[in-house]
Scaffold this active site. Structure first.
Site, short mmCIF file in Angstrom:
data_model
loop_
_atom_site.label_atom_id
_atom_site.label_comp_id
_atom_site.label_asym_id
_atom_site.label_seq_id
_atom_site.Cartn_x
_atom_site.Cartn_y
_atom_site.Cartn_z
CB CYS A 66 -3.16 0.40 -2.44
SG CYS A 66 -3.24 2.12 -2.97
CB CYS A 69 -9.45 4.86 0.52
SG CYS A 69 -7.78 5.30 1.09
CD GLU A 95 -0.11 6.83 6.17
OE1 GLU A 95 0.92 6.90 6.86
OE2 GLU A 95 -0.47 5.78 5.59
CG ASP A 137 -1.86 1.20 1.25
OD1 ASP A 137 -2.33 1.60 0.17
OD2 ASP A 137 -2.14 1.75 2.34
CB SER A 138 0.20 4.78 -0.65
OG SER A 138 -1.00 4.89 0.09
CG HIS A 142 -4.97 5.14 4.40
ND1 HIS A 142 -4.46 4.66 3.21
CD2 HIS A 142 -3.91 5.53 5.15
CE1 HIS A 142 -3.14 4.77 3.24
NE2 HIS A 142 -2.78 5.29 4.39
N1 DGL Z 1 -4.68 3.38 0.74
C1 DGL Z 1 -4.79 3.83 -0.59
C2 DGL Z 1 -6.07 3.37 -1.27
O1 DGL Z 1 -6.64 2.40 -0.89
C3 DGL Z 1 -4.51 5.24 -0.96
C4 DGL Z 1 -4.11 6.33 -0.09
C5 DGL Z 1 -3.25 7.32 -0.86
O2 DGL Z 1 -2.05 7.08 -0.91
O3 DGL Z 1 -3.79 8.30 -1.43
O4 DGL Z 1 -6.48 3.93 -2.25
#
Ligand code: DGL
Length: 276
Positions: free
Chosen positions: A74, A185, A153, A10-11, A187
């Site tokens: 992600c 997302c 984050e 993931d990011s 997150h």
């Molecule tokens: N966690 C990521 C997603 O599911 C993206 C968050 C990001 O880096 O913008 O899209």
């Protein structure tokens, strides 16, 4: 090969919400996770750039850990790169969007589904396409919520500030009569209580992580790749960001106490390596 780890990427820490479901469903599997926090957020980046990052991370995880499958934990990277990765990697590659869309279709009763995601995921329109393919009578309302990635984050999940940012991001959904909201997302499940409070208890929240873990289990089984071990698998963590920050969030979120993350520099990801 059955003992090789499943790779997840993931990011940032969002992908841990998918790892948590994988660990619950497949407790004997070994896993290796990479959070690319030095290059977060992926949401505003181009498809070409996110695809390049995804390739670099997949290459690193194959080289470092010999992963037997890759879960793109992600949504943004799934939207940008899933097809390319499936065409180019010799191992199974699983994304989060198709399982999430499927779960939403199975959940909704009134066929009005909200999707909250990054700008990149919303722009890709992949949730809408996948939902409509399964249930053409659906109405889909997609909203980009980039500030919520920042909240997650920063580990700002339950403060009044977090609640007001979530409420502002979801404001356009309040009159849409949705009964299902996809946290599109990875997150966002970290902000589940603030999201639920905003949309009300009549809206069911869908976390694609669970359906993704189920799809990963099914694909590993089909390929004869399930780990037959009877003891709990190991979990390794890498981040391109700060390890201490990553460790705090990981130990707060995961069911099992994580081993400390190792730092990976961007140079390590971008230097070409030979992988068989
Ligand atoms: N966690 C990521 C997603 O599911 C993206 C968050 C990001 O880096 O913008 O899209």
């Amino acid at each position: 090969m059955q003992n090789d780890p499943i790779g997840l990427m993931d990011s940032g820490v969002g992908g841990l919400t998918v790892l948590k479901e994988v660990q619950r469903l497949l407790p004997t599997e070994n896993t290796v996770f990479l959070g690319d926090q030095a290059r977060l957020p992926y949401g505003p980046r181009s498809v070409a750039e996110v695809t390049m990052f995804t390739k670099q991370i997949a290459q690193f995880l194959r080289q470092q850990a010999g992963i037997k499958a890759l879960v793109i934990a992600c949504n943004t990277a799934t939207a940008a790169a899933l097809t390319t990765m499936q065409q180019t990697l010799p191992i199974p590659v699983i994304g989060v969007i198709a399982p999430g869309a499927q779960a939403a279709v199975q959940t909704t009763r009134n066929h009005r589904i909200g999707v909250i995601a990054t700008a990149g995921t919303v722009k890709s329109d992949q949730y809408r396409r996948d939902i409509l393919a399964a249930a053409p009578n659906s109405q889909i309302f997609s909203v980009a919520c980039p500030e919520m990635v920042t909240l997650a984050e920063q580990n700002d999940l339950t403060t009044t500030h977090a609640q007001s940012v979530v409420a502002a991001n979801l404001a356009s959904l309040t009159d849409k009569k949705i009964d299902t909201l996809v946290m599109g997302c990875t997150h966002f499940p970290l902000l589940r209580s603030a999201i639920q409070r905003t949309v009300g208890s009549q809206v069911t929240l869908v976390d694609p992580g669970l359906a993704t873990a189920e799809q990963a289990a099914a694909i590993l089984k089909t390929h004869g790749l399930l780990n037959p071990a009877t003891t709990r698998g190991t979990a390794q963590f890498f981040t391109t960001g700060e390890t201490a920050h990553f460790d705090t969030l990981a130990s707060q979120w995961l069911d099992q106490q994580p081993t400390p993350a190792k730092h990976v520099s961007i140079a390590q990801l971008t230097t070409p390596m030979e992988v068989n």
